[in-house]
Design a protein around this motif. Structure first.
Motif, PDB file in Angstrom:
ATOM      1  N   ALA A 224       1.005  -1.216  -0.244  1.00  0.00           N
ATOM      2  CA  ALA A 224      -0.055  -0.085   0.172  1.00  0.00           C
ATOM      3  C   ALA A 224       0.888   1.318  -0.037  1.00  0.00           C
ATOM      4  CB  ALA A 224      -0.771  -0.011   1.006  1.00  0.00           C
ATOM      5  N   ASP A 225       0.687   2.314  -0.875  1.00  0.00           N
ATOM      6  CA  ASP A 225       1.095   3.412  -1.019  1.00  0.00           C
ATOM      7  C   ASP A 225       0.755   4.346   0.102  1.00  0.00           C
ATOM      8  OD1 ASP A 225       2.961   5.538  -1.728  1.00  0.00           O
ATOM      9  OD2 ASP A 225       1.773   6.053  -3.684  1.00  0.00           O
ATOM     10  N   GLY A 226       0.565   4.207   1.342  1.00  0.00           N
ATOM     11  CA  GLY A 226       0.128   5.041   2.521  1.00  0.00           C
ATOM     12  C   GLY A 226      -1.384   4.950   2.337  1.00  0.00           C
ATOM     13  N   LEU A 227      -2.015   5.796   3.031  1.00  0.00           N
ATOM     14  CA  LEU A 227      -3.320   5.702   3.419  1.00  0.00           C
ATOM     15  C   LEU A 227      -3.741   7.419   3.601  1.00  0.00           C
ATOM     16  CD1 LEU A 227      -5.598   3.738   3.833  1.00  0.00           C
ATOM     17  CD2 LEU A 227      -5.271   4.107   6.114  1.00  0.00           C
ATOM     18  N   THR A 228      -4.718   7.710   2.586  1.00  0.00           N
ATOM     19  CA  THR A 228      -5.197   8.964   2.706  1.00  0.00           C
ATOM     20  C   THR A 228      -6.469   9.181   2.737  1.00  0.00           C
ATOM     21  OG1 THR A 228      -5.160   9.045   0.200  1.00  0.00           O
ATOM     22  CG2 THR A 228      -3.087   9.592   1.084  1.00  0.00           C
ATOM     23  N   GLN A 229      -7.124  10.140   3.353  1.00  0.00           N
ATOM     24  CA  GLN A 229      -8.592  10.498   3.494  1.00  0.00           C
ATOM     25  C   GLN A 229      -8.934  11.508   2.495  1.00  0.00           C
ATOM     26  OE1 GLN A 229      -9.575  12.057   7.190  1.00  0.00           O
ATOM     27  NE2 GLN A 229     -11.580  10.886   7.349  1.00  0.00           N
ATOM     28  N   SER A 230      -9.807  11.420   1.553  1.00  0.00           N
ATOM     29  CA  SER A 230     -10.360  12.175   0.931  1.00  0.00           C
ATOM     30  C   SER A 230     -12.022  12.357   0.707  1.00  0.00           C
ATOM     31  CB  SER A 230     -10.184  11.547  -0.775  1.00  0.00           C
ATOM     32  OG  SER A 230     -10.878  12.688  -1.690  1.00  0.00           O
ATOM     33  N   GLY A 231     -12.286  13.461   1.528  1.00  0.00           N
ATOM     34  CA  GLY A 231     -13.828  13.404   1.915  1.00  0.00           C
ATOM     35  C   GLY A 231     -14.090  12.681   3.063  1.00  0.00           C
ATOM     36  N   ASP A 232     -15.029  11.768   2.828  1.00  0.00           N
ATOM     37  CA  ASP A 232     -15.356  10.760   3.715  1.00  0.00           C
ATOM     38  C   ASP A 232     -14.958   9.557   3.418  1.00  0.00           C
ATOM     39  OD1 ASP A 232     -17.173  10.251   1.657  1.00  0.00           O
ATOM     40  OD2 ASP A 232     -18.915  10.034   3.124  1.00  0.00           O
ATOM     41  N   MET A 233     -13.954   9.240   2.545  1.00  0.00           N
ATOM     42  CA  MET A 233     -13.358   8.205   2.110  1.00  0.00           C
ATOM     43  C   MET A 233     -11.996   7.898   2.330  1.00  0.00           C
ATOM     44  SD  MET A 233     -16.056   6.734   0.412  1.00  0.00           S
ATOM     45  CE  MET A 233     -15.369   5.401  -0.398  1.00  0.00           C
TER      46      MET A 233
END
Length: 417
Positions: A224-233
């Motif tokens: 996994a290339d990190g973990l990001t939050q986009s809006g509520d996802m």
């Protein structure tokens, strides 16, 4: 798009996925390695119902001197790692004081109490493939001196009353009757009768993974290339493909900081590395029960691959080169007790146990983000507590009442400011 992304396909990640699937969630499980092939594979194979007392930092001068001078088989440290690991180790030492440790045990015991029950539910659902791997005869904590056996037996009697954990004390004659091929050097032991042992931990976790897939879970192989939050996802990218979900779980064991640090969660995690080697017995000899040599610090466990010898703790950086000094020391000590034959493996297996300074795992919602949950830091009890952790995380994530109080395992206890 899925309901949940889980980073990490060890026993914690797999069990969390199963429990979420059973609650109607769609789940994608992500790992760069084959599921269950890290610490979930290389442990001693005990579901430690008796393990209400996590391993404290030694505080007696004799043990500290033995470790400091590299005389101990149970624990060693890598000098070059000390500048990096000293801060969490100091907190570990502090949490191991008698007053703090009593509080740890009280909080930890209910979690360990879920270990057999949650494993049993998964084993029954998997069926004969898993059931054939299990022994319900407990295991033996063996001693070389009567004084230390008596001291530990008194502690075990107290745990029977406080935590409903059962045991029997056996003398040398009893051990010899149980295991006729023992050579000597032991005065007796404590038979912990509640725990289960597993003759192939990796195969059991693989059977849990097969159940995850049978229930409709998706596995993606890749880093996994990190973990990001986009809006509520929540999103992560694997090999150019974007994966999104409403919730995410970080169950990456000792690799968790690589994701959590970027999200602003700098946890005081450190690793205890461990090694194992498989052996053939000497011709005509046989070992039927798991033995932990308490005064030396190694385990002999009958496994599908041979007799597995596992070492104690090595305090080192996670990715440093192997230094399997403890294997050689433990092997020599084990041959005083049992007629081990030739090595089966070409080289020792090495794994890293993710640890927290207060000896308790993090099973928690992330306090600064919606939809993010964490299950890491199980130290010596990851295999034992994987299904219980998965159950608790799934309950939290679906708004259910948790089986036990999860407040002692909250992530925020390590975050300040």
């Amino acid at each position: 798009m899925q309901d949940v992304l889980i980073l990490g396909a060890g026993i914690v990640g797999i069990a969390t996925g199963i429990h979420l699937l059973k609650r109607g969630r769609s789940v994608t499980l992500i790992d760069k390695n084959q599921p269950g092939r890290e610490t979930s594979y290389g442990n001693a194979g005990i579901i430690q119902r008796e393990g209400v007392r996590p391993h404290p930092f030694p505080r007696d001068l004799t043990t500290l001197m033995q470790v400091g001078l590299h005389l101990s088989t149970a624990a060693r440290y890598e000098p070059l790692a000390l500048p990096r690991i000293a801060p969490p180790l100091l907190k570990y030492w502090w949490a191991s004081s008698p007053e703090h440790y009593r509080q740890v045990v009280q909080s930890y015991a209910p979690l360990i109490g879920r270990s057999i029950e949650t494993h049993e539910a998964l084993i029954k659902e998997v069926g004969p493939e898993a059931e054939k791997l299990i022994s319900k005869d407990g295991w033996y904590l063996v001693f070389r001196t009567a004084e230390k056996l008596q001291r530990e037996a008194a502690k075990a009697e107290g745990d029977r009353e406080k935590f409903n954990i059962h045991h029997e004390v056996v003398d040398w004659a009893g051990l010899k009757a149980l295991e006729p091929d023992l050579i000597g050097g032991l005065v007796g032991g404590i038979h912990w009768t509640d725990p289960w042992t597993v003759r192939d931990p990796g195969a059991l976790v693989a059977s849990y993974f097969a159940l995850f897939q049978k229930l409709g879970g998706t596995f993606v192989s890749g880093e996994a290339d990190g973990l990001t939050q986009s809006g509520d996802m929540w999103q992560t990218r694997i090999g150019g493909t974007l994966h999104s979900a409403k919730q995410a779980v970080v169950a990456l064991g000792p690799w968790a900081p690589e994701v959590l640090d970027r999200l602003g969660y700098r946890l005081p995690l450190f690793v205890k590395r461990g090694y194992h080697m498989h052996y053939k017995p000497q011709p005509g000899a046989k070992l039927d029960h798991l033995l932990l040599d308490a005064e030396i610090g190694y385990v002999l466990a009958p496994m599908a691959q041979g007799i597995r010898l596992t070492t104690g703790a090595e305090f080192a950086l996670r990715d440093a080169a192997p230094t399997p000094v403890q294997i050689s020391k433990a092997e020599a000590a084990a041959k005083e007790v049992f007629p081990l034959g030739e090595r089966v493996d070409p080289q020792p297996w090495k794994g890293a146990r993710p640890c927290t300074p207060d000896m308790m795992p993090i099973i928690s919602k992330a306090p600064k983000h919606e939809g993010l949950f964490v299950g890491v830091g199980h130290a010596h009890h990851g295999f034992t507590l994987g299904p219980a952790t998965g159950e608790l995380l799934a309950q939290m994530m679906t708004g259910q009442k948790t089986a036990i109080d999860v407040n002692p395992f909250r992530m925020g206890r390590f975050l300040h400011g």
